[in-house]
Design a protein around this motif. Structure first.
Motif, short mmCIF file in Angstrom:
data_model
loop_
_atom_site.label_atom_id
_atom_site.label_comp_id
_atom_site.label_asym_id
_atom_site.label_seq_id
_atom_site.Cartn_x
_atom_site.Cartn_y
_atom_site.Cartn_z
N ALA A 103 0.83 -1.21 0.00
CA ALA A 103 0.00 0.00 0.00
C ALA A 103 0.87 1.26 0.00
O ALA A 103 0.56 2.24 -0.69
N PHE A 104 1.95 1.22 0.74
CA PHE A 104 2.89 2.34 0.79
C PHE A 104 3.50 2.60 -0.58
O PHE A 104 3.55 3.74 -1.06
N ASN A 105 3.92 1.54 -1.26
CA ASN A 105 4.51 1.67 -2.59
C ASN A 105 3.49 2.15 -3.61
O ASN A 105 3.82 2.95 -4.49
N VAL A 106 2.25 1.69 -3.52
CA VAL A 106 1.19 2.14 -4.44
C VAL A 106 0.94 3.64 -4.23
O VAL A 106 0.79 4.39 -5.20
N ALA A 107 0.93 4.08 -2.99
CA ALA A 107 0.72 5.50 -2.70
C ALA A 107 1.84 6.35 -3.30
O ALA A 107 1.57 7.41 -3.90
N PHE A 108 3.07 5.90 -3.20
CA PHE A 108 4.18 6.65 -3.80
C PHE A 108 4.09 6.63 -5.32
O PHE A 108 4.39 7.63 -5.98
N ALA A 109 3.66 5.52 -5.90
CA ALA A 109 3.51 5.45 -7.36
C ALA A 109 2.44 6.42 -7.84
O ALA A 109 2.61 7.10 -8.86
N GLU A 110 1.33 6.51 -7.10
CA GLU A 110 0.26 7.45 -7.46
C GLU A 110 0.74 8.89 -7.33
O GLU A 110 0.45 9.73 -8.20
N LEU A 111 1.46 9.20 -6.28
CA LEU A 111 2.01 10.54 -6.11
C LEU A 111 3.00 10.85 -7.22
O LEU A 111 3.01 11.95 -7.78
N ARG A 112 3.81 9.87 -7.59
CA ARG A 112 4.80 10.04 -8.65
C ARG A 112 4.13 10.41 -9.98
O ARG A 112 4.65 11.23 -10.74
N LYS A 113 2.98 9.81 -10.27
CA LYS A 113 2.25 10.09 -11.52
C LYS A 113 1.81 11.55 -11.61
O LYS A 113 1.67 12.09 -12.70
N LEU A 114 1.59 12.17 -10.46
CA LEU A 114 1.09 13.55 -10.44
C LEU A 114 2.20 14.59 -10.59
O LEU A 114 1.91 15.76 -10.85
#
Length: 123
Positions: free
Chosen positions: A80-91
């Motif tokens: 979940a932590f890695n998914v959150a960083f991936a989503e933030l990275r996309k922005l």
């Protein structure tokens, strides 16, 4: 005290590190006669000493079921932590767009981007 791979953590006494101290503790509790305890006497000796809350927790955490459940929870948390960083990275706008960033770089870029957007809204 040396640890062997086949020795369970529950067998270890973390509050008393050497055998002499452990033996003295058992003798003071009335469990330390010089002749070996047999069957019922041995069970009585262990039953006379209630386990502390920490010891109960330590023994419960030493079970394979608990360790497996803990490892599963940790895997889910990290995912979940890695998914959150991936989503933030996309922005975040970067050049090149697919540049691999570390987590700290993502956080720093996010802070800078938020302050830039605040500046744009204020003007």
């Amino acid at each position: 005290m040396m640890l062997s791979p086949d020795q369970a953590e529950a067998d270890l006494s973390w509050t008393q590190s050497d055998p002499e101290t452990m033996l003295n503790g058992l003798k003071s509790a009335g469990c330390g006669s010089d002749e070996p305890a047999e069957g019922e006497d041995r069970a009585k000796c262990k039953a006379d000493q209630p386990l502390s809350r920490e010891e109960k927790r330590r023994r419960r955490r030493a079970t394979a079921k608990y360790r497996s459940a803990h490892a599963t929870r940790e895997r889910i948390r990290v995912e979940a932590f890695n998914v959150a960083f991936a989503e933030l990275r996309k922005l975040l706008p970067t050049l090149p767009p697919d540049k691999k960033l570390s987590k700290i770089e993502i956080l720093r870029l996010a802070i800078c981007y938020i302050s830039y957007l605040n500046h744009v809204l204020d003007v």
